[in-house]
Write a protein that holds these residues in place. Structure first.
Motif, PDB file in Angstrom:
ATOM      1  N   ALA A 136       0.831  -1.205   0.000  1.00  0.00           N
ATOM      2  CA  ALA A 136       0.000   0.000   0.000  1.00  0.00           C
ATOM      3  C   ALA A 136       0.865   1.256   0.000  1.00  0.00           C
ATOM      4  O   ALA A 136       2.060   1.224   0.310  1.00  0.00           O
ATOM      5  CB  ALA A 136      -0.920  -0.003   1.222  1.00  0.00           C
ATOM      6  N   SER A 137       0.235   2.376  -0.317  1.00  0.00           N
ATOM      7  CA  SER A 137       0.927   3.663  -0.331  1.00  0.00           C
ATOM      8  C   SER A 137       0.979   4.217   1.090  1.00  0.00           C
ATOM      9  O   SER A 137       0.298   5.192   1.438  1.00  0.00           O
ATOM     10  CB  SER A 137       0.207   4.651  -1.257  1.00  0.00           C
ATOM     11  OG  SER A 137       0.879   5.895  -1.252  1.00  0.00           O
ATOM     12  N   LEU A 138       1.780   3.557   1.917  1.00  0.00           N
ATOM     13  CA  LEU A 138       1.992   4.022   3.290  1.00  0.00           C
ATOM     14  C   LEU A 138       3.325   3.481   3.782  1.00  0.00           C
ATOM     15  O   LEU A 138       3.917   2.570   3.193  1.00  0.00           O
ATOM     16  CB  LEU A 138       0.837   3.605   4.202  1.00  0.00           C
ATOM     17  CG  LEU A 138       0.433   2.137   4.282  1.00  0.00           C
ATOM     18  CD1 LEU A 138       1.313   1.350   5.253  1.00  0.00           C
ATOM     19  CD2 LEU A 138      -1.024   2.014   4.717  1.00  0.00           C
ATOM     20  N   VAL A 139       3.823   4.065   4.852  1.00  0.00           N
ATOM     21  CA  VAL A 139       5.070   3.621   5.468  1.00  0.00           C
ATOM     22  C   VAL A 139       4.719   2.711   6.634  1.00  0.00           C
ATOM     23  O   VAL A 139       4.147   3.158   7.630  1.00  0.00           O
ATOM     24  CB  VAL A 139       5.903   4.823   5.949  1.00  0.00           C
ATOM     25  CG1 VAL A 139       7.179   4.333   6.625  1.00  0.00           C
ATOM     26  CG2 VAL A 139       6.236   5.751   4.788  1.00  0.00           C
ATOM     27  N   ASN A 140       5.026   1.438   6.503  1.00  0.00           N
ATOM     28  CA  ASN A 140       4.744   0.495   7.574  1.00  0.00           C
ATOM     29  C   ASN A 140       5.687   0.759   8.748  1.00  0.00           C
ATOM     30  O   ASN A 140       6.909   0.790   8.588  1.00  0.00           O
ATOM     31  CB  ASN A 140       4.918  -0.936   7.077  1.00  0.00           C
ATOM     32  CG  ASN A 140       3.769  -1.387   6.191  1.00  0.00           C
ATOM     33  OD1 ASN A 140       2.849  -2.055   6.647  1.00  0.00           O
ATOM     34  ND2 ASN A 140       3.803  -1.009   4.920  1.00  0.00           N
ATOM     35  N   ALA A 141       5.099   0.961   9.930  1.00  0.00           N
ATOM     36  CA  ALA A 141       5.892   1.283  11.113  1.00  0.00           C
ATOM     37  C   ALA A 141       5.413   0.457  12.293  1.00  0.00           C
ATOM     38  O   ALA A 141       5.126   0.974  13.373  1.00  0.00           O
ATOM     39  CB  ALA A 141       5.811   2.774  11.416  1.00  0.00           C
ATOM     40  N   SER A 142       5.326  -0.852  12.103  1.00  0.00           N
ATOM     41  CA  SER A 142       4.946  -1.769  13.172  1.00  0.00           C
ATOM     42  C   SER A 142       6.199  -2.185  13.933  1.00  0.00           C
ATOM     43  O   SER A 142       7.322  -1.843  13.540  1.00  0.00           O
ATOM     44  CB  SER A 142       4.256  -3.000  12.581  1.00  0.00           C
ATOM     45  OG  SER A 142       5.207  -3.837  11.944  1.00  0.00           O
ATOM     46  N   PRO A 143       6.061  -2.933  15.028  1.00  0.00           N
ATOM     47  CA  PRO A 143       7.252  -3.413  15.733  1.00  0.00           C
ATOM     48  C   PRO A 143       8.176  -4.251  14.853  1.00  0.00           C
ATOM     49  O   PRO A 143       9.377  -4.334  15.139  1.00  0.00           O
ATOM     50  CB  PRO A 143       6.662  -4.238  16.872  1.00  0.00           C
ATOM     51  CG  PRO A 143       5.326  -3.633  17.119  1.00  0.00           C
ATOM     52  CD  PRO A 143       4.823  -3.234  15.771  1.00  0.00           C
ATOM     53  N   ALA A 144       7.646  -4.855  13.798  1.00  0.00           N
ATOM     54  CA  ALA A 144       8.502  -5.637  12.900  1.00  0.00           C
ATOM     55  C   ALA A 144       9.502  -4.744  12.172  1.00  0.00           C
ATOM     56  O   ALA A 144      10.620  -5.168  11.880  1.00  0.00           O
ATOM     57  CB  ALA A 144       7.637  -6.392  11.887  1.00  0.00           C
ATOM     58  N   GLU A 145       9.086  -3.491  11.873  1.00  0.00           N
ATOM     59  CA  GLU A 145       9.976  -2.569  11.162  1.00  0.00           C
ATOM     60  C   GLU A 145      10.772  -1.667  12.111  1.00  0.00           C
ATOM     61  O   GLU A 145      11.923  -1.334  11.836  1.00  0.00           O
ATOM     62  CB  GLU A 145       9.170  -1.681  10.202  1.00  0.00           C
ATOM     63  CG  GLU A 145       8.605  -2.381   8.975  1.00  0.00           C
ATOM     64  CD  GLU A 145       7.289  -3.101   9.264  1.00  0.00           C
ATOM     65  OE1 GLU A 145       6.932  -4.029   8.515  1.00  0.00           O
ATOM     66  OE2 GLU A 145       6.623  -2.720  10.266  1.00  0.00           O
ATOM     67  N   VAL A 146      10.141  -1.236  13.202  1.00  0.00           N
ATOM     68  CA  VAL A 146      10.785  -0.282  14.116  1.00  0.00           C
ATOM     69  C   VAL A 146      10.610  -0.780  15.564  1.00  0.00           C
ATOM     70  O   VAL A 146       9.889  -0.161  16.363  1.00  0.00           O
ATOM     71  CB  VAL A 146      10.176   1.132  13.960  1.00  0.00           C
ATOM     72  CG1 VAL A 146      11.120   2.185  14.527  1.00  0.00           C
ATOM     73  CG2 VAL A 146       9.827   1.448  12.526  1.00  0.00           C
ATOM     74  N   PRO A 147      11.259  -1.865  15.926  1.00  0.00           N
ATOM     75  CA  PRO A 147      11.021  -2.444  17.255  1.00  0.00           C
ATOM     76  C   PRO A 147      11.398  -1.516  18.403  1.00  0.00           C
ATOM     77  O   PRO A 147      10.763  -1.555  19.470  1.00  0.00           O
ATOM     78  CB  PRO A 147      11.896  -3.700  17.246  1.00  0.00           C
ATOM     79  CG  PRO A 147      12.933  -3.453  16.208  1.00  0.00           C
ATOM     80  CD  PRO A 147      12.255  -2.640  15.158  1.00  0.00           C
ATOM     81  N   GLY A 148      12.400  -0.660  18.211  1.00  0.00           N
ATOM     82  CA  GLY A 148      12.858   0.191  19.287  1.00  0.00           C
ATOM     83  C   GLY A 148      11.894   1.283  19.689  1.00  0.00           C
ATOM     84  O   GLY A 148      12.051   1.892  20.759  1.00  0.00           O
ATOM     85  N   ALA A 149      10.878   1.550  18.861  1.00  0.00           N
ATOM     86  CA  ALA A 149       9.921   2.620  19.168  1.00  0.00           C
ATOM     87  C   ALA A 149       8.789   2.152  20.069  1.00  0.00           C
ATOM     88  O   ALA A 149       8.029   2.982  20.578  1.00  0.00           O
ATOM     89  CB  ALA A 149       9.352   3.199  17.867  1.00  0.00           C
TER      90      ALA A 149
END
Length: 317
Positions: A136-149
Motif C-alpha cells: 500500500a501507499s503508506l510507510v509500515n511502522a509496526s514493531p517488525a519494522e521499528v522495534p525500538g519505538a
C-alpha cells in the motif's frame, strides 16, 4: 435642505444602523443562543505536515488511551465481534506516547490512501493482510519494522498494553493539499441538537454538546471517553459516515473470521454535527487517492468546524 427633511433622513439612517447591529448579533449566536466564534472561509488546514496514523485499541481494558487528545482526525472503524477500533490521524505534530496500539485491517488501507503516503503505526496484522499493507501507499511502522519505538506497560494486561513513541518512527510526507479537512462557517440548514448516539452491534458512542467549550463531549459505552494526558475527550465536528461494509476478512492474527471491512470509496449518506447542530449530508470519494468530500443534501460543500474531527464509519441500512 429644510430642518424637517434633515430630521427625517437622520431618523431613517438611525433605524438602519440599529437593524444592522441587531442582525449582526443574531448571526453571531448559535442555535441555543451561545456566541459562535468567528469562522474563516472554507479552506484546508494551513499547517498540515507529514501524516502520521496509528491503530488504537478501544475496548474497556484499553481505556483510558494515551495520545488521542492531539489527533486531528479520529476514525471509528467496525471490527469483529461488533466492537470498534480507532484510527488516529495527525497532520504534523505527534504525541510523545500513543496507545494501546493494536493490529491493522484492510479498512485502514482504504481510509489512508487519500492522505498520500502516511506513516502507520500498528501492532501487526493477520498473515493474509500483510502483503496488502506492505504494497500500500503508506510507510509500515509496526514493531517488525521499528522495534525500538515500542514498549509494553506491565501495569496493563496484554494485549492491551503495547505503546509507541511516535518520535522514533519515520518522518513521513505531507498530505495532498485537498485531502485534509476543510473548515469554514457554520451552514444555515442545521437542526439544533444537544445529543446524538451512534451504535454498533457491541459498542455505542454518545456525543453531547457543551455550549461552554463549544465542543461535543464523547462517551463510549455509556462512560466519558478520556486520555491519560488530557482528561475528557471532545470533538469540534462529529460525522457518522454510512458506508458499505463487507465481511469475510481474517480478524486478529487470522484467528477470528468474518471481520468487517468498511468501504470508504464511493458515496453515501452522512450526518454531521457541529456548532450544536445536526446536518443531513452526503459524502463522495470516487477513487482511493481522492479526498472524501462532504456535501449538503442540495450539493453544496459542507465545511467542518475548526478543531478535532471524529468520523464514525457505520454500515448503510
Amino acid at each position: 435642505m429644510t430642518k424637517r427633511r434633515k430630521w427625517i433622513i437622520g431618523t431613517i439612517v438611525g433605524v438602519v444602523v440599529v437593524a444592522v447591529a441587531a442582525l449582526a448579533i443574531v448571526l453571531t449566536q448559535g442555535p441555543h443562543g451561545q456566541p459562535v466564534p468567528p469562522a474563516a472561509p472554507s479552506q484546508p488546514s494551513p499547517s498540515a505536515g507529514p501524516v502520521f496514523a496509528a491503530k488504537i485499541d478501544n475496548v474497556a481494558e484499553a481505556r483510558p488511551q494515551t495520545g488521542l487528545s492531539s489527533a486531528d482526525v479520529v476514525y471509528v472503524e467496525p471490527v469483529e465481534g461488533g466492537l470498534t477500533r480507532l484510527l488516529a490521524v495527525y497532520f504534523g505534530s505527534r504525541p510523545d506516547v500513543l496507545g494501546p496500539v493494536r493490529s491493522a485491517r484492510s479498512s485502514d488501507i482504504g481510509v489512508l490512501a487519500q492522505y498520500g503516503q502516511p506513516v502507520l503505526a500498528y501492532s501487526g496484522a493477520a498473515p493474509e493482510i500483510l502483503p496488502a499493507l506492505r504494497s500500500a501507499s503508506l510507510v509500515n511502522a509496526s514493531p517488525a519494522e521499528v522495534p525500538g519505538a515500542y514498549f509494553r506497560d506491565n501495569g496493563r494486561p496484554a494485549p492491551h498494553n503495547l505503546y509507541v513513541h511516535p518520535a522514533g518512527l519515520p518522518g513521513g510526507t505531507p498530505p495532498p493539499a485537498d485531502s485534509v479537512p476543510r473548515f469554514g462557517p457554520v451552514p444555515t440548514a442545521g437542526t439544533p441538537v444537544s445529543a446524538y448516539q451512534v451504535r454498533y452491534p457491541a459498542a455505542s458512542y454518545d456525543f453531547r454538546w457543551s455550549p461552554d467549550s463549544h465542543r461535543w463531549a464523547i462517551f463510549a459505552d455509556g462512560a466519558p471517553l478520556s486520555t491519560t494526558e488530557a482528561g475528557r475527550l471532545d470533538a469540534a465536528t462529529v460525522i457518522e459516515q454510512r458506508v458499505d461494509v463487507r465481511v469475510g476478512e481474517p480478524g486478529e492474527s487470522g484467528a477470528v473470521a468474518n471481520s468487517p471491512v468498511a468501504q470508504t470509496v464511493g458515496s453515501g449518506e452522512a450526518t454531521i454535527l457541529r456548532d450544536g447542530q445536526r446536518f443531513a449530508a452526503t459524502w463522495n470519494r470516487p477513487a482511493p487517492q481522492s479526498p472524501t468530500r462532504f456535501l449538503t443534501t442540495t450539493g453544496d460543500p459542507l465545511p467542518l468546524a475548526q478543531g478535532p474531527v471524529w468520523i464514525l464509519l457505520t454500515a448503510k441500512s
